[in-house]
Design a protein around this motif. Sequence first.
Motif, mmCIF file in Angstrom:
data_model
loop_
_atom_site.group_PDB
_atom_site.id
_atom_site.type_symbol
_atom_site.label_atom_id
_atom_site.label_comp_id
_atom_site.label_asym_id
_atom_site.label_seq_id
_atom_site.Cartn_x
_atom_site.Cartn_y
_atom_site.Cartn_z
ATOM 1 N N THR A 1 8.505 -5.204 0.696
ATOM 2 C CA THR A 1 7.483 -4.784 1.658
ATOM 3 C C THR A 1 7.639 -5.552 2.969
ATOM 4 O O THR A 1 7.574 -4.976 4.060
ATOM 5 C CB THR A 1 6.071 -5.008 1.075
ATOM 6 N N VAL B 1 -2.433 -7.223 1.362
ATOM 7 C CA VAL B 1 -1.398 -6.192 1.216
ATOM 8 C C VAL B 1 -1.420 -5.601 -0.183
ATOM 9 O O VAL B 1 -1.389 -6.319 -1.190
ATOM 10 C CB VAL B 1 0.002 -6.775 1.530
ATOM 11 N N SER B 2 -1.475 -4.276 -0.245
ATOM 12 C CA SER B 2 -1.454 -3.556 -1.516
ATOM 13 C C SER B 2 -0.373 -2.488 -1.491
ATOM 14 O O SER B 2 -0.068 -1.923 -0.436
ATOM 15 C CB SER B 2 -2.815 -2.887 -1.793
ATOM 16 N N LYS B 3 0.196 -2.218 -2.652
ATOM 17 C CA LYS B 3 1.240 -1.200 -2.771
ATOM 18 C C LYS B 3 1.145 -0.533 -4.130
ATOM 19 O O LYS B 3 1.080 -1.202 -5.153
ATOM 20 C CB LYS B 3 2.629 -1.822 -2.589
ATOM 21 N N ARG B 4 1.145 0.802 -4.102
ATOM 22 C CA ARG B 4 1.058 1.592 -5.332
ATOM 23 C C ARG B 4 2.265 2.515 -5.436
ATOM 24 O O ARG B 4 2.721 3.081 -4.444
ATOM 25 C CB ARG B 4 -0.236 2.421 -5.341
ATOM 26 N N PHE B 5 2.795 2.631 -6.651
ATOM 27 C CA PHE B 5 3.847 3.598 -6.943
ATOM 28 C C PHE B 5 3.302 4.555 -7.995
ATOM 29 O O PHE B 5 3.287 4.239 -9.188
ATOM 30 C CB PHE B 5 5.114 2.905 -7.468
ATOM 31 N N THR C 1 8.582 -6.418 -5.184
ATOM 32 C CA THR C 1 7.854 -5.442 -4.365
ATOM 33 C C THR C 1 7.358 -6.087 -3.080
ATOM 34 O O THR C 1 7.451 -5.495 -1.992
ATOM 35 C CB THR C 1 6.663 -4.863 -5.144
ATOM 36 N N ASN D 1 9.734 -1.133 1.515
ATOM 37 C CA ASN D 1 8.498 -0.463 1.121
ATOM 38 C C ASN D 1 7.486 -0.562 2.264
ATOM 39 O O ASN D 1 7.446 -1.576 2.966
ATOM 40 C CB ASN D 1 7.878 -1.130 -0.125
ATOM 41 N N ASN D 2 6.680 0.462 2.416
ATOM 42 C CA ASN D 2 5.581 0.410 3.376
ATOM 43 C C ASN D 2 4.288 0.139 2.630
ATOM 44 O O ASN D 2 3.976 0.834 1.656
ATOM 45 C CB ASN D 2 5.464 1.727 4.150
ATOM 46 N N PRO D 3 3.503 -0.861 3.041
ATOM 47 C CA PRO D 3 2.255 -1.163 2.323
ATOM 48 C C PRO D 3 1.246 -0.028 2.457
ATOM 49 O O PRO D 3 1.175 0.638 3.494
ATOM 50 C CB PRO D 3 1.758 -2.438 3.003
ATOM 51 N N ASP D 4 0.484 0.201 1.398
ATOM 52 C CA ASP D 4 -0.572 1.211 1.435
ATOM 53 C C ASP D 4 -1.819 0.671 2.130
ATOM 54 O O ASP D 4 -2.559 1.423 2.768
ATOM 55 C CB ASP D 4 -0.925 1.648 0.005
ATOM 56 N N GLN E 1 -0.158 0.166 -9.865
ATOM 57 C CA GLN E 1 -0.590 -0.681 -8.760
ATOM 58 C C GLN E 1 0.281 -1.928 -8.763
ATOM 59 O O GLN E 1 0.065 -2.868 -9.532
ATOM 60 C CB GLN E 1 -2.067 -1.064 -8.914
#
Length: 278
Positions: A54, A15-19, A50, A59-62, A23
């Motif tokens: 998620t 799982v990755s998430k960027r704003f 975060t 938050n929705n994961p990228d 990162q």
Amino acid sequence: MPDTTSAPVLELRGVSKRFGAVQALSGVDLAVHSGEVVALVGDNGAGKSTLVKTIAGVNNPDEGDIIWRGRPVTIRGPHDAQKIGIATVYQDLALADNLDVVGNLFLGSETRSAGILDEIAMESRSQELLDTLSIRIPSVRIPVASLSGGQRQTVAIARSLIGDPRVVMLDEPTAALGVEQTAQVLDLVERLRDRGLGVILISHNMEDVMAVADTVAVLRLGRNNGFFDRRRTNQEEIISAITGATDNAVTRRAARTHEAESGSGFDADFGDRPPGGP
């Protein structure tokens, strides 16, 4: 102890998430089994909040997958998370001080009969739930504003169970609590595990982590930096993973304490000093 040989009830894979340019999460993995307490630890900015948001649908994961009971799921919002069986108790608790315990437990999930609030049914269910969890409250009709910090925390946790979740996430549940209140909350965490729930415990308090966790998952700079079996690790090893170095303020302090107790005359930071020296 949980049966970690069976499939996890909740699993995160890559799982990755960027704003924007930040990162926040990079390829994070996590697994939670039924009847297991997983402590999620890390320094400020490590990505714990975060990751929790998620999982909770904020938050929705990228990138990456969320696997629920063996099947990939898409969690588009908090309602989706609650619907499949994931409950979250945030640090601010979000309790309504002007309502009693029953009103808070069923806030947004009120029981109705013929279109009218069924106060008797909600009161009965509230008392049953608190009794099952061994939560001691003077009365389910007492205003939440009059409860202690520990009691408020237990009410918030009990509220998360109204929808019969399979996984409960607790964000710093013992922050700002006294010793006795902390013990009550940790006892409740153990009772959640005994009920077969998966628990994700976010905490900065290593004593709390070592007291109730089965597995300790460390995040550092938005990435996994170790999974530890609580029975086979110690605080120093976990803190080293959190800080990313074996030599840190905690281990240096421990070394100074050890040397002082042994009477060696050695200072961990400045080396040997001659007697009478500066």
